[in-house]
Scaffold this motif. Structure first.
Motif, PDB file in Angstrom:
ATOM      1  N   GLU A   1     -13.191 -14.545  37.502  1.00 42.99           N
ATOM      2  CA  GLU A   1     -12.517 -15.452  38.420  1.00 42.99           C
ATOM      3  C   GLU A   1     -11.593 -14.717  39.386  1.00 42.99           C
ATOM      4  O   GLU A   1     -10.837 -13.823  38.992  1.00 42.99           O
ATOM      5  N   LEU A   2     -11.682 -15.119  40.661  1.00 46.26           N
ATOM      6  CA  LEU A   2     -10.803 -14.598  41.697  1.00 46.26           C
ATOM      7  C   LEU A   2      -9.972 -15.749  42.241  1.00 46.26           C
ATOM      8  O   LEU A   2     -10.516 -16.754  42.707  1.00 46.26           O
ATOM      9  N   GLU A   3      -8.645 -15.602  42.192  1.00 43.74           N
ATOM     10  CA  GLU A   3      -7.765 -16.625  42.739  1.00 43.74           C
ATOM     11  C   GLU A   3      -7.383 -16.261  44.169  1.00 43.74           C
ATOM     12  O   GLU A   3      -7.068 -15.107  44.476  1.00 43.74           O
ATOM     13  N   VAL A   4      -7.430 -17.257  45.041  1.00 41.45           N
ATOM     14  CA  VAL A   4      -7.140 -17.057  46.456  1.00 41.45           C
ATOM     15  C   VAL A   4      -5.652 -17.254  46.726  1.00 41.45           C
ATOM     16  O   VAL A   4      -5.063 -18.252  46.316  1.00 41.45           O
ATOM     17  N   PHE A   5      -5.056 -16.290  47.417  1.00 44.42           N
ATOM     18  CA  PHE A   5      -3.661 -16.384  47.849  1.00 44.42           C
ATOM     19  C   PHE A   5      -3.598 -16.316  49.376  1.00 44.42           C
ATOM     20  O   PHE A   5      -4.237 -15.457  49.984  1.00 44.42           O
ATOM     21  N   ASN A   6      -2.818 -17.211  49.971  1.00 45.55           N
ATOM     22  CA  ASN A   6      -2.573 -17.139  51.408  1.00 45.55           C
ATOM     23  C   ASN A   6      -1.604 -15.995  51.676  1.00 45.55           C
ATOM     24  O   ASN A   6      -0.453 -16.037  51.249  1.00 45.55           O
ATOM     25  N   PHE A   7      -2.057 -14.971  52.395  1.00 43.48           N
ATOM     26  CA  PHE A   7      -1.218 -13.817  52.727  1.00 43.48           C
ATOM     27  C   PHE A   7      -1.103 -13.640  54.240  1.00 43.48           C
ATOM     28  O   PHE A   7      -0.934 -12.534  54.734  1.00 43.48           O
ATOM     29  N   SER A   8      -1.203 -14.741  54.989  1.00 38.75           N
ATOM     30  CA  SER A   8      -1.184 -14.664  56.451  1.00 38.75           C
ATOM     31  C   SER A   8       0.078 -13.966  56.958  1.00 38.75           C
ATOM     32  O   SER A   8       1.171 -14.187  56.447  1.00 38.75           O
ATOM     33  N   GLY A   9      -0.099 -13.151  57.985  1.00 40.66           N
ATOM     34  CA  GLY A   9       0.997 -12.394  58.593  1.00 40.66           C
ATOM     35  C   GLY A   9       0.405 -11.366  59.524  1.00 40.66           C
ATOM     36  O   GLY A   9       0.615 -11.372  60.736  1.00 40.66           O
ATOM     37  N   HIS A  10      -0.388 -10.459  58.947  1.00 39.08           N
ATOM     38  CA  HIS A  10      -1.145  -9.476  59.725  1.00 39.08           C
ATOM     39  C   HIS A  10      -2.106 -10.202  60.666  1.00 39.08           C
ATOM     40  O   HIS A  10      -2.255  -9.842  61.837  1.00 39.08           O
TER      41      HIS A  10
ATOM     42  N   ALA B   1      -3.819 -14.480  61.329  1.00 35.13           N
ATOM     43  CA  ALA B   1      -3.472 -15.883  61.094  1.00 35.13           C
ATOM     44  C   ALA B   1      -4.113 -16.435  59.834  1.00 35.13           C
ATOM     45  O   ALA B   1      -3.752 -17.528  59.382  1.00 35.13           O
ATOM     46  N   ASP B   2      -5.057 -15.689  59.263  1.00 44.13           N
ATOM     47  CA  ASP B   2      -5.853 -16.251  58.176  1.00 44.13           C
ATOM     48  C   ASP B   2      -6.099 -15.270  57.036  1.00 44.13           C
ATOM     49  O   ASP B   2      -7.115 -15.344  56.355  1.00 44.13           O
ATOM     50  N   ASP B   3      -5.152 -14.331  56.824  1.00 47.95           N
ATOM     51  CA  ASP B   3      -5.304 -13.378  55.714  1.00 47.95           C
ATOM     52  C   ASP B   3      -5.306 -14.084  54.365  1.00 47.95           C
ATOM     53  O   ASP B   3      -4.523 -15.009  54.129  1.00 47.95           O
ATOM     54  N   ILE B   4      -6.169 -13.607  53.472  1.00 48.86           N
ATOM     55  CA  ILE B   4      -6.089 -14.019  52.077  1.00 48.86           C
ATOM     56  C   ILE B   4      -6.116 -12.761  51.198  1.00 48.86           C
ATOM     57  O   ILE B   4      -6.633 -11.713  51.603  1.00 48.86           O
ATOM     58  N   ALA B   5      -5.526 -12.889  50.019  1.00 45.95           N
ATOM     59  CA  ALA B   5      -5.663 -11.876  48.978  1.00 45.95           C
ATOM     60  C   ALA B   5      -6.455 -12.514  47.846  1.00 45.95           C
ATOM     61  O   ALA B   5      -6.441 -13.736  47.663  1.00 45.95           O
ATOM     62  N   LEU B   6      -7.160 -11.698  47.089  1.00 46.78           N
ATOM     63  CA  LEU B   6      -7.978 -12.181  45.977  1.00 46.78           C
ATOM     64  C   LEU B   6      -7.500 -11.520  44.697  1.00 46.78           C
ATOM     65  O   LEU B   6      -7.497 -10.287  44.576  1.00 46.78           O
ATOM     66  N   TRP B   7      -7.100 -12.350  43.724  1.00 41.64           N
ATOM     67  CA  TRP B   7      -6.461 -11.883  42.496  1.00 41.64           C
ATOM     68  C   TRP B   7      -7.410 -11.992  41.324  1.00 41.64           C
ATOM     69  O   TRP B   7      -7.828 -13.087  40.935  1.00 41.64           O
ATOM     70  N   ASP B   8      -7.800 -10.844  40.781  1.00 41.35           N
ATOM     71  CA  ASP B   8      -8.626 -10.771  39.576  1.00 41.35           C
ATOM     72  C   ASP B   8      -7.674 -10.600  38.392  1.00 41.35           C
ATOM     73  O   ASP B   8      -7.308  -9.485  38.034  1.00 41.35           O
ATOM     74  N   GLN B   9      -7.275 -11.719  37.798  1.00 39.01           N
ATOM     75  CA  GLN B   9      -6.275 -11.687  36.729  1.00 39.01           C
ATOM     76  C   GLN B   9      -6.784 -10.946  35.487  1.00 39.01           C
ATOM     77  O   GLN B   9      -6.031 -10.217  34.838  1.00 39.01           O
ATOM     78  N   LYS B  10      -8.064 -11.114  35.180  1.00 35.90           N
ATOM     79  CA  LYS B  10      -8.628 -10.478  33.991  1.00 35.90           C
ATOM     80  C   LYS B  10      -8.455  -8.959  34.025  1.00 35.90           C
ATOM     81  O   LYS B  10      -8.089  -8.326  33.022  1.00 35.90           O
ATOM     82  N   ASN B  11      -8.696  -8.366  35.186  1.00 34.16           N
ATOM     83  CA  ASN B  11      -8.600  -6.915  35.329  1.00 34.16           C
ATOM     84  C   ASN B  11      -7.309  -6.473  36.016  1.00 34.16           C
ATOM     85  O   ASN B  11      -7.149  -5.291  36.330  1.00 34.16           O
TER      86      ASN B  11
END
Length: 281
Positions: free
Chosen positions: A103-112, A114-124
Protein backbone atom coordinates in the motif's frame (compact mmCIF):
# COMPACT_ATOMS: atom_id res chain seq x y z
CA UNK A 1 17.38 17.86 -20.23
CA UNK A 2 15.24 18.17 -23.38
CA UNK A 3 11.94 16.66 -24.45
CA UNK A 4 13.88 14.51 -26.92
CA UNK A 5 15.92 13.17 -24.01
CA UNK A 6 12.69 12.37 -22.15
CA UNK A 7 11.43 10.30 -25.08
CA UNK A 8 14.80 8.60 -25.47
CA UNK A 9 14.83 7.73 -21.76
CA UNK A 10 11.30 6.35 -22.08
CA UNK A 11 12.55 4.03 -24.82
CA UNK A 12 15.40 3.03 -22.53
CA UNK A 13 12.89 2.19 -19.79
CA UNK A 14 10.94 0.04 -22.24
CA UNK A 15 14.12 -1.81 -23.22
CA UNK A 16 15.14 -2.36 -19.59
CA UNK A 17 11.69 -3.57 -18.51
CA UNK A 18 11.52 -5.83 -21.55
CA UNK A 19 14.80 -7.44 -20.49
CA UNK A 20 13.12 -8.23 -17.16
CA UNK A 21 9.87 -9.38 -18.76
CA UNK A 22 8.12 -6.53 -16.96
CA UNK A 23 6.81 -4.25 -19.72
CA UNK A 24 4.30 -2.77 -19.68
CA UNK A 25 3.81 -1.82 -16.04
CA UNK A 26 0.25 -1.85 -14.76
CA UNK A 27 0.40 1.79 -13.74
CA UNK A 28 2.43 4.97 -13.68
CA UNK A 29 2.01 7.41 -10.80
CA UNK A 30 3.14 10.96 -11.57
CA UNK A 31 4.42 12.94 -8.58
CA UNK A 32 3.64 16.22 -10.37
CA UNK A 33 2.97 17.73 -13.80
CA UNK A 34 6.31 19.33 -14.75
CA UNK A 35 7.39 18.28 -18.26
CA UNK A 36 10.48 16.35 -17.16
CA UNK A 37 8.16 13.98 -15.28
CA UNK A 38 5.40 13.73 -17.88
CA UNK A 39 6.74 13.86 -21.42
CA UNK A 40 7.97 10.26 -21.46
CA UNK A 41 4.52 8.95 -20.50
CA UNK A 42 2.93 9.09 -23.99
CA UNK A 43 5.81 7.02 -25.42
CA UNK A 44 5.33 4.37 -22.73
CA UNK A 45 1.55 4.28 -23.17
CA UNK A 46 1.70 4.08 -26.96
CA UNK A 47 4.15 1.18 -26.83
CA UNK A 48 1.86 -0.64 -24.39
CA UNK A 49 -1.11 -0.08 -26.72
CA UNK A 50 0.87 -1.55 -29.63
CA UNK A 51 1.13 -4.71 -27.54
CA UNK A 52 -2.57 -4.74 -26.73
CA UNK A 53 -2.07 -3.53 -23.15
CA UNK A 54 -3.05 -0.39 -21.24
CA UNK A 55 -1.07 1.48 -18.61
CA UNK A 56 -3.14 3.24 -15.94
CA UNK A 57 -1.74 6.72 -15.34
CA UNK A 58 -2.45 8.33 -11.96
CA UNK A 59 -1.69 11.74 -10.47
CA UNK A 60 -2.99 14.22 -7.92
CA UNK A 61 -6.52 15.45 -8.54
CA UNK A 62 -4.93 18.91 -8.72
CA UNK A 63 -2.78 17.75 -11.64
CA UNK A 64 -5.54 16.66 -14.02
CA UNK A 65 -6.08 20.03 -15.73
CA UNK A 66 -2.33 20.74 -15.80
CA UNK A 67 -1.76 17.41 -17.53
CA UNK A 68 -4.57 17.87 -20.04
CA UNK A 69 -2.90 21.08 -21.19
CA UNK A 70 0.88 20.91 -20.89
CA UNK A 71 1.47 24.09 -22.90
CA UNK A 72 2.28 26.05 -19.71
CA UNK A 73 5.57 24.13 -19.61
CA UNK A 74 6.77 26.53 -22.31
CA UNK A 75 8.07 28.58 -19.36
CA UNK A 76 10.95 26.07 -19.43
CA UNK A 77 11.38 25.78 -23.19
CA UNK A 78 9.51 27.97 -25.69
CA UNK A 79 10.80 26.08 -28.73
CA UNK A 80 9.10 22.74 -28.11
CA UNK A 81 5.52 21.56 -28.24
CA UNK A 82 4.53 19.63 -25.15
CA UNK A 83 2.34 16.57 -25.47
CA UNK A 84 -0.81 16.57 -23.35
CA UNK A 85 -1.52 13.72 -20.92
CA UNK A 86 -5.17 12.64 -20.84
CA UNK A 87 -7.29 9.93 -19.20
CA UNK A 88 -5.42 10.26 -15.91
CA UNK A 89 -6.99 8.84 -12.74
CA UNK A 90 -7.09 11.46 -9.95
CA UNK A 91 -5.61 10.76 -6.52
CA UNK A 92 -6.75 12.47 -3.32
CA UNK A 93 -4.75 13.35 -0.22
CA UNK A 94 -4.89 10.34 2.12
CA UNK A 95 -5.94 7.89 -0.60
CA UNK A 96 -4.36 4.43 -0.57
CA UNK A 97 -3.04 2.90 -3.80
CA UNK A 98 -2.96 -0.89 -3.46
CA UNK A 99 -0.15 -2.54 -5.41
CA UNK A 100 -1.28 -6.13 -4.93
CA UNK A 101 -0.90 -5.92 -1.17
CA UNK A 102 1.75 -3.20 -1.00
CA UNK A 103 0.00 0.00 0.00
CA UNK A 104 1.07 3.52 -0.92
CA UNK A 105 -0.54 6.44 0.90
CA UNK A 106 -0.88 9.71 -1.00
CA UNK A 107 0.24 12.95 0.65
CA UNK A 108 -0.36 16.42 -0.76
CA UNK A 109 3.11 18.01 -0.92
CA UNK A 110 2.28 20.94 -3.22
CA UNK A 111 4.82 23.78 -3.19
CA UNK A 112 7.44 23.02 -5.82
CA UNK A 113 4.53 22.55 -8.24
CA UNK A 114 0.79 23.11 -7.85
CA UNK A 115 0.11 19.39 -7.72
CA UNK A 116 3.02 17.62 -5.98
CA UNK A 117 2.28 14.40 -4.15
CA UNK A 118 4.45 12.14 -2.02
CA UNK A 119 3.84 8.39 -1.79
CA UNK A 120 4.33 6.69 1.58
CA UNK A 121 5.15 2.98 1.74
CA UNK A 122 4.53 2.41 5.45
CA UNK A 123 5.42 -1.29 5.33
CA UNK A 124 8.96 -0.56 4.14
CA UNK A 125 9.13 2.88 5.80
CA UNK A 126 9.99 4.46 2.44
CA UNK A 127 8.62 7.72 1.07
CA UNK A 128 8.81 8.84 -2.56
CA UNK A 129 9.06 12.64 -2.70
CA UNK A 130 9.45 13.47 -6.38
CA UNK A 131 10.94 16.99 -6.51
CA UNK A 132 8.76 18.47 -3.77
CA UNK A 133 11.56 19.46 -1.38
CA UNK A 134 14.44 19.93 -3.80
CA UNK A 135 17.17 18.17 -5.72
CA UNK A 136 19.97 16.38 -3.89
CA UNK A 137 22.33 15.41 -6.68
CA UNK A 138 25.33 14.57 -4.52
CA UNK A 139 26.04 14.52 -0.78
CA UNK A 140 26.94 18.21 -0.77
CA UNK A 141 25.07 19.41 -3.86
CA UNK A 142 21.53 20.45 -2.97
CA UNK A 143 19.44 22.57 -5.35
CA UNK A 144 16.23 24.35 -4.23
CA UNK A 145 12.80 23.62 -5.71
CA UNK A 146 11.37 27.10 -6.45
CA UNK A 147 10.52 26.35 -10.07
CA UNK A 148 8.01 28.19 -12.27
CA UNK A 149 5.19 28.65 -12.78
CA UNK A 150 3.45 27.35 -9.62
CA UNK A 151 6.06 27.70 -6.84
CA UNK A 152 4.46 28.32 -3.43
CA UNK A 153 6.78 28.92 -0.49
CA UNK A 154 4.10 28.27 2.14
CA UNK A 155 3.28 24.96 0.48
CA UNK A 156 6.98 24.02 0.54
CA UNK A 157 7.25 24.72 4.29
CA UNK A 158 4.04 22.75 4.89
CA UNK A 159 5.44 19.75 2.98
CA UNK A 160 8.68 19.88 4.99
CA UNK A 161 6.70 19.87 8.25
CA UNK A 162 4.57 16.94 7.08
CA UNK A 163 7.69 14.97 6.25
CA UNK A 164 9.12 15.51 9.73
CA UNK A 165 6.03 13.85 11.23
CA UNK A 166 6.27 10.69 9.11
CA UNK A 167 8.13 7.72 10.59
CA UNK A 168 10.20 6.98 7.50
CA UNK A 169 13.64 5.39 7.23
CA UNK A 170 14.27 5.92 3.53
CA UNK A 171 13.59 8.75 1.09
CA UNK A 172 13.46 8.26 -2.68
CA UNK A 173 14.10 11.34 -4.82
CA UNK A 174 13.32 11.81 -8.48
CA UNK A 175 16.67 13.63 -8.88
CA UNK A 176 18.27 11.21 -8.03
CA UNK A 177 18.10 7.98 -6.04
CA UNK A 178 17.41 6.93 -2.45
CA UNK A 179 18.91 8.02 0.86
CA UNK A 180 18.48 6.47 4.29
CA UNK A 181 19.70 6.61 7.88
CA UNK A 182 20.77 9.96 9.34
CA UNK A 183 21.00 11.52 5.88
CA UNK A 184 17.32 10.77 5.30
CA UNK A 185 16.27 12.00 8.76
CA UNK A 186 18.18 15.25 8.25
CA UNK A 187 16.69 15.76 4.79
CA UNK A 188 13.73 18.05 5.64
CA UNK A 189 15.97 20.36 7.68
CA UNK A 190 18.59 20.33 4.91
CA UNK A 191 15.94 21.07 2.29
CA UNK A 192 14.62 24.09 4.18
CA UNK A 193 18.15 25.36 4.80
CA UNK A 194 19.11 25.00 1.14
CA UNK A 195 15.95 26.71 -0.09
CA UNK A 196 16.40 29.64 2.29
CA UNK A 197 20.09 30.05 1.41
CA UNK A 198 19.35 30.18 -2.31
CA UNK A 199 16.22 32.31 -1.85
CA UNK A 200 18.17 34.92 0.11
CA UNK A 201 20.78 35.05 -2.66
CA UNK A 202 18.00 35.76 -5.15
CA UNK A 203 16.47 38.43 -2.89
CA UNK A 204 19.81 40.26 -2.58
CA UNK A 205 20.55 39.87 -6.29
CA UNK A 206 17.08 41.23 -7.08
CA UNK A 207 17.74 44.33 -4.96
CA UNK A 208 20.96 44.89 -6.94
CA UNK A 209 19.23 44.37 -10.29
CA UNK A 210 21.45 41.35 -11.00
CA UNK A 211 18.92 38.54 -11.45
CA UNK A 212 19.39 38.43 -15.21
CA UNK A 213 23.19 38.62 -15.07
CA UNK A 214 24.09 34.95 -15.68
CA UNK A 215 27.77 35.22 -14.77
CA UNK A 216 27.05 37.17 -11.57
CA UNK A 217 24.34 34.76 -10.45
CA UNK A 218 26.48 31.70 -11.16
CA UNK A 219 29.56 33.06 -9.40
CA UNK A 220 27.56 34.35 -6.41
CA UNK A 221 25.71 31.05 -5.94
CA UNK A 222 28.91 29.01 -6.20
CA UNK A 223 30.61 31.29 -3.67
CA UNK A 224 27.79 31.57 -1.13
CA UNK A 225 26.67 27.94 -1.22
CA UNK A 226 30.18 26.49 -1.34
CA UNK A 227 29.19 24.52 -4.43
CA UNK A 228 31.86 22.58 -6.26
CA UNK A 229 31.18 22.33 -9.97
CA UNK A 230 31.07 18.65 -10.99
CA UNK A 231 32.75 17.37 -14.13
CA UNK A 232 30.08 16.37 -16.62
CA UNK A 233 30.85 13.99 -19.45
CA UNK A 234 28.87 14.04 -22.68
CA UNK A 235 27.90 10.49 -23.61
CA UNK A 236 26.87 11.14 -27.22
CA UNK A 237 29.88 11.01 -29.56
CA UNK A 238 28.48 13.58 -32.03
CA UNK A 239 27.93 16.09 -29.22
CA UNK A 240 31.47 15.53 -27.91
CA UNK A 241 32.76 16.16 -31.43
CA UNK A 242 30.75 19.39 -31.79
CA UNK A 243 31.90 20.63 -28.38
CA UNK A 244 35.50 19.88 -29.34
CA UNK A 245 35.11 21.94 -32.54
CA UNK A 246 33.51 24.86 -30.67
CA UNK A 247 36.20 24.89 -27.98
CA UNK A 248 38.99 24.63 -30.56
CA UNK A 249 37.57 27.72 -32.24
CA UNK A 250 37.32 29.54 -28.91
CA UNK A 251 40.93 28.61 -28.09
CA UNK A 252 42.13 30.05 -31.41
CA UNK A 253 40.23 33.27 -30.69
CA UNK A 254 41.57 33.41 -27.14
CA UNK A 255 38.13 32.93 -25.58
CA UNK A 256 37.08 30.82 -22.61
CA UNK A 257 36.01 27.27 -23.64
CA UNK A 258 32.46 26.04 -23.07
CA UNK A 259 32.06 24.33 -19.71
CA UNK A 260 29.16 21.86 -19.83
CA UNK A 261 28.53 22.07 -16.06
CA UNK A 262 28.40 25.88 -16.21
CA UNK A 263 25.98 25.80 -19.14
CA UNK A 264 23.67 23.41 -17.27
CA UNK A 265 23.91 25.45 -14.07
CA UNK A 266 23.09 28.64 -15.98
CA UNK A 267 19.99 26.96 -17.43
CA UNK A 268 18.89 25.76 -14.00
CA UNK A 269 19.43 29.22 -12.48
CA UNK A 270 17.38 30.75 -15.29
CA UNK A 271 14.44 28.51 -14.33
CA UNK A 272 14.86 29.45 -10.66
CA UNK A 273 14.88 33.14 -11.58
CA UNK A 274 11.51 32.63 -13.27
CA UNK A 275 10.19 30.77 -10.23
CA UNK A 276 11.45 33.52 -7.93
CA UNK A 277 10.06 36.35 -10.05
CA UNK A 278 6.66 34.69 -10.16
CA UNK A 279 6.18 34.84 -6.38
CA UNK A 280 8.59 37.44 -4.97
CA UNK A 281 6.35 40.46 -5.60
Amino acid sequence: MSIQVQKKEAKGIIKTLDSMGAFPPDMIILTHSHWDHTQGVPTLCREAEKRGKKITVMASEKAISNLKDQSWNSVFDEKHKFENIINVEPLKDGQIVDLDGLELEVFNFSGHCADDIALWDQKNKTIFLGDSLGYKLEQYLFFPPFMPPFWNKDGFYSAAEKLKKIDYERICLAHFGCIDGKEAKDFPHEAVGAMETWWNIFVESDKMGKLDDKAYMRETIIKKTGMEMPEIEISKASMRFMLSLVNTGKKILGKKPVDVAEVQLDGFINWLVKGYKGTAQ
